[in-house]
Design a protein around this motif. Structure first.
Motif, PDB file in Angstrom:
ATOM      1  N   CYS A  55       0.866  -1.185   0.000  1.00 48.03           N
ATOM      2  CA  CYS A  55       0.000   0.000   0.000  1.00 48.03           C
ATOM      3  C   CYS A  55       0.894   1.223   0.000  1.00 48.03           C
ATOM      4  N   VAL A  56       0.893   1.960  -1.100  1.00 47.01           N
ATOM      5  CA  VAL A  56       1.672   3.192  -1.216  1.00 47.01           C
ATOM      6  C   VAL A  56       0.857   4.300  -0.557  1.00 47.01           C
ATOM      7  N   PHE A  57       1.443   4.977   0.430  1.00 44.15           N
ATOM      8  CA  PHE A  57       0.695   5.982   1.183  1.00 44.15           C
ATOM      9  C   PHE A  57       1.037   7.417   0.805  1.00 44.15           C
ATOM     10  N   THR A  58       1.838   7.619  -0.233  1.00 38.73           N
ATOM     11  CA  THR A  58       2.227   8.979  -0.619  1.00 38.73           C
ATOM     12  C   THR A  58       1.660   9.412  -1.968  1.00 38.73           C
ATOM     13  N   ALA A  59       0.958   8.556  -2.648  1.00 41.01           N
ATOM     14  CA  ALA A  59       0.534   8.847  -4.024  1.00 41.01           C
ATOM     15  C   ALA A  59      -0.918   9.312  -4.107  1.00 41.01           C
ATOM     16  N   ALA A  60      -1.392  10.015  -3.094  1.00 42.05           N
ATOM     17  CA  ALA A  60      -2.777  10.480  -3.102  1.00 42.05           C
ATOM     18  C   ALA A  60      -2.856  11.844  -2.429  1.00 42.05           C
ATOM     19  N   SER A  61      -3.882  12.583  -2.807  1.00 41.27           N
ATOM     20  CA  SER A  61      -4.128  13.859  -2.126  1.00 41.27           C
ATOM     21  C   SER A  61      -4.579  13.554  -0.699  1.00 41.27           C
ATOM     22  N   ASP A  62      -4.656  14.577   0.143  1.00 40.44           N
ATOM     23  CA  ASP A  62      -5.095  14.363   1.522  1.00 40.44           C
ATOM     24  C   ASP A  62      -6.499  13.773   1.566  1.00 40.44           C
ATOM     25  N   GLY A  63      -7.386  14.281   0.724  1.00 36.41           N
ATOM     26  CA  GLY A  63      -8.759  13.769   0.688  1.00 36.41           C
ATOM     27  C   GLY A  63      -8.820  12.318   0.229  1.00 36.41           C
ATOM     28  N   GLU A  64      -8.055  11.997  -0.799  1.00 32.79           N
ATOM     29  CA  GLU A  64      -8.017  10.615  -1.296  1.00 32.79           C
ATOM     30  C   GLU A  64      -7.419   9.680  -0.250  1.00 32.79           C
ATOM     31  N   PHE A  65      -6.418  10.155   0.471  1.00 30.66           N
ATOM     32  CA  PHE A  65      -5.800   9.340   1.514  1.00 30.66           C
ATOM     33  C   PHE A  65      -6.811   9.037   2.617  1.00 30.66           C
ATOM     34  N   GLU A  66      -7.554  10.040   3.055  1.00 30.22           N
ATOM     35  CA  GLU A  66      -8.579   9.833   4.092  1.00 30.22           C
ATOM     36  C   GLU A  66      -9.632   8.843   3.616  1.00 30.22           C
ATOM     37  N   LEU A  67     -10.053   8.989   2.357  1.00 29.95           N
ATOM     38  CA  LEU A  67     -11.031   8.070   1.780  1.00 29.95           C
ATOM     39  C   LEU A  67     -10.467   6.651   1.747  1.00 29.95           C
ATOM     40  N   GLY A  68      -9.188   6.517   1.400  1.00 28.99           N
ATOM     41  CA  GLY A  68      -8.548   5.209   1.374  1.00 28.99           C
ATOM     42  C   GLY A  68      -8.526   4.552   2.744  1.00 28.99           C
ATOM     43  N   LEU A  69      -8.209   5.324   3.785  1.00 28.59           N
ATOM     44  CA  LEU A  69      -8.209   4.775   5.152  1.00 28.59           C
ATOM     45  C   LEU A  69      -9.602   4.283   5.538  1.00 28.59           C
ATOM     46  N   GLU A  70     -10.601   5.074   5.195  1.00 28.64           N
ATOM     47  CA  GLU A  70     -11.993   4.696   5.483  1.00 28.64           C
ATOM     48  C   GLU A  70     -12.363   3.412   4.733  1.00 28.64           C
ATOM     49  N   ARG A  71     -11.965   3.326   3.464  1.00 27.55           N
ATOM     50  CA  ARG A  71     -12.275   2.128   2.677  1.00 27.55           C
ATOM     51  C   ARG A  71     -11.552   0.893   3.204  1.00 27.55           C
ATOM     52  N   ILE A  72     -10.334   1.064   3.684  1.00 24.93           N
ATOM     53  CA  ILE A  72      -9.618  -0.080   4.267  1.00 24.93           C
ATOM     54  C   ILE A  72     -10.388  -0.597   5.477  1.00 24.93           C
ATOM     55  N   ARG A  73     -10.763   0.311   6.388  1.00 20.37           N
ATOM     56  CA  ARG A  73     -11.518  -0.090   7.596  1.00 20.37           C
ATOM     57  C   ARG A  73     -12.816  -0.802   7.210  1.00 20.37           C
ATOM     58  N   ASP A  74     -13.586  -0.170   6.330  1.00 17.38           N
ATOM     59  CA  ASP A  74     -14.883  -0.728   5.930  1.00 17.38           C
ATOM     60  C   ASP A  74     -14.732  -2.058   5.199  1.00 17.38           C
ATOM     61  N   SER A  75     -13.716  -2.154   4.338  1.00 15.36           N
ATOM     62  CA  SER A  75     -13.522  -3.375   3.541  1.00 15.36           C
ATOM     63  C   SER A  75     -13.128  -4.557   4.416  1.00 15.36           C
ATOM     64  N   VAL A  76     -12.214  -4.331   5.352  1.00 17.04           N
ATOM     65  CA  VAL A  76     -11.787  -5.425   6.226  1.00 17.04           C
ATOM     66  C   VAL A  76     -12.981  -5.927   7.039  1.00 17.04           C
ATOM     67  N   GLU A  77     -13.735  -5.000   7.580  1.00 19.56           N
ATOM     68  CA  GLU A  77     -14.912  -5.390   8.369  1.00 19.56           C
ATOM     69  C   GLU A  77     -15.926  -6.157   7.502  1.00 19.56           C
ATOM     70  N   ALA A  78     -16.218  -5.634   6.320  1.00 21.43           N
ATOM     71  CA  ALA A  78     -17.197  -6.280   5.443  1.00 21.43           C
ATOM     72  C   ALA A  78     -16.728  -7.659   4.988  1.00 21.43           C
ATOM     73  N   MET A  79     -15.457  -7.782   4.638  1.00 17.22           N
ATOM     74  CA  MET A  79     -14.962  -9.080   4.166  1.00 17.22           C
ATOM     75  C   MET A  79     -14.935 -10.098   5.296  1.00 17.22           C
ATOM     76  N   ARG A  80     -14.633  -9.671   6.505  1.00 20.49           N
ATOM     77  CA  ARG A  80     -14.674 -10.595   7.650  1.00 20.49           C
ATOM     78  C   ARG A  80     -16.106 -11.017   7.976  1.00 20.49           C
ATOM     79  N   ASN A  81     -17.044 -10.118   7.843  1.00 19.14           N
ATOM     80  CA  ASN A  81     -18.439 -10.445   8.138  1.00 19.14           C
ATOM     81  C   ASN A  81     -19.084 -11.317   7.079  1.00 19.14           C
ATOM     82  N   SER A  82     -18.520 -11.312   5.859  1.00 22.64           N
ATOM     83  CA  SER A  82     -19.109 -12.112   4.775  1.00 22.64           C
ATOM     84  C   SER A  82     -18.617 -13.554   4.784  1.00 22.64           C
ATOM     85  N   GLU A  83     -17.629 -13.842   5.603  1.00 20.58           N
ATOM     86  CA  GLU A  83     -17.090 -15.220   5.636  1.00 20.58           C
ATOM     87  C   GLU A  83     -17.801 -16.075   6.630  1.00 20.58           C
TER      88      GLU A  83
END
Length: 190
Positions: A162-190
Motif C-alpha cells: 500500500c503506497v501511502f504517498t501517491a494520493a491527495s489528503d482527501g483521497e488518503f482519508e477516503l482510502g483509510l476509510e475504505r480499508i476499515r470498511d472493507s476489512v470489516e465487510a470481508m470478515r463479516n461475509s465469511e
C-alpha cells in the motif's frame, strides 16, 4: 551538485511541464520551463522565468516533507492495527506491506488438481490466480488499489503493498476509510 527533476505531461512542449531543480541547499520550482519553439530566451523571457520560479531552502523543505510522510505512514499503520490487519512497519519506503492472506479465495484442489505440486506445495499458477482474484475484488468492489505481492517477488500470495504517498489528503482519508470498511465487510461475509 545540481539535479533537475521534471514532472509534467511533456516539459519539452511549449508551456508544458514543471521543473524542480535541486542545487546544494535550495530548491527551485519553475512553472513552464521549456519551449520547443525557441532555442534561446530574450531578456523579457528571463524576467518572466524569474517570476515563475520560487525557492525553498532544503533545510525547511526536507524536514517538512519527512514529517508529512511520517504522519501518513503512522496513520495508515494505526488504521491497519485497529482493523487487525498484520503489516510490516515501513522503514525506508513509501509503502507498507499488508498481510491480506485471510481474504484470499480458498485453495480448491477438487476443481483444480494442478493447484498443488507433486511436492505438496501450492503451484505458482494457483497462487497467482488466488491473489489476482483478491486484487480484483479489492479494486472493483472496494475501490482499493494495492500492488500484489507476487508481482513484487513476494514468495507467498496475499501480501500487498500500500503506497501511502501517491494520493491527495482527501483521497488518503477516503482510502483509510475504505480499508476499515472493507476489512470489516470481508470478515463479516465469511
Amino acid at each position: 551538485m545540481s539535479r533537475v527533476i521534471s514532472s509534467s505531461p511533456s516539459p519539452s512542449l511549449p508551456g508544458g511541464g514543471t521543473i524542480i531543480q535541486l542545487q546544494a541547499k535550495s530548491l527551485s520550482v519553475v512553472g513552464s520551463p521549456l519551449s520547443s519553439s525557441s532555442s534561446s530566451s530574450s531578456r523579457g523571457e528571463e524576467g518572466e522565468e524569474e517570476k515563475k520560479s520560487s525557492f525553498w531552502s532544503t533545510d525547511e523543505f526536507l524536514p517538512e516533507n519527512r514529517g508529512r510522510i511520517s504522519d501518513r505512514c503512522d496513520r495508515l499503520e494505526r488504521t491497519l492495527t485497529e482493523a487487525g490487519v498484520p503489516h510490516l512497519r515501513a522503514e525506508a519506503g513509501l509503502f507498507v506491506w499488508m498481510d491480506l492472506r485471510e481474504f484470499l479465495p480458498p485453495l480448491d484442489v477438487a476443481d483444480d488438481p494442478d493447484a498443488v505440486t507433486p511436492e505438496g506445495r501450492e503451484s505458482i499458477e494457483s497462487m497467482e490466480r488466488r491473489e489476482r482474484e483478491l486484487y480484483l475484488r479489492l479494486l472493483k468492489e472496494r475501490g482499493l488499489l494495492f500492488t500484489p505481492g507476487l508481482s513484487m517477488r513476494c514468495e507467498l500470495p496475499g501480501f500487498f503493498r500500500c503506497v501511502f504517498t501517491a494520493a491527495s489528503d482527501g483521497e488518503f482519508e477516503l482510502g483509510l476509510e475504505r480499508i476499515r470498511d472493507s476489512v470489516e465487510a470481508m470478515r463479516n461475509s465469511e
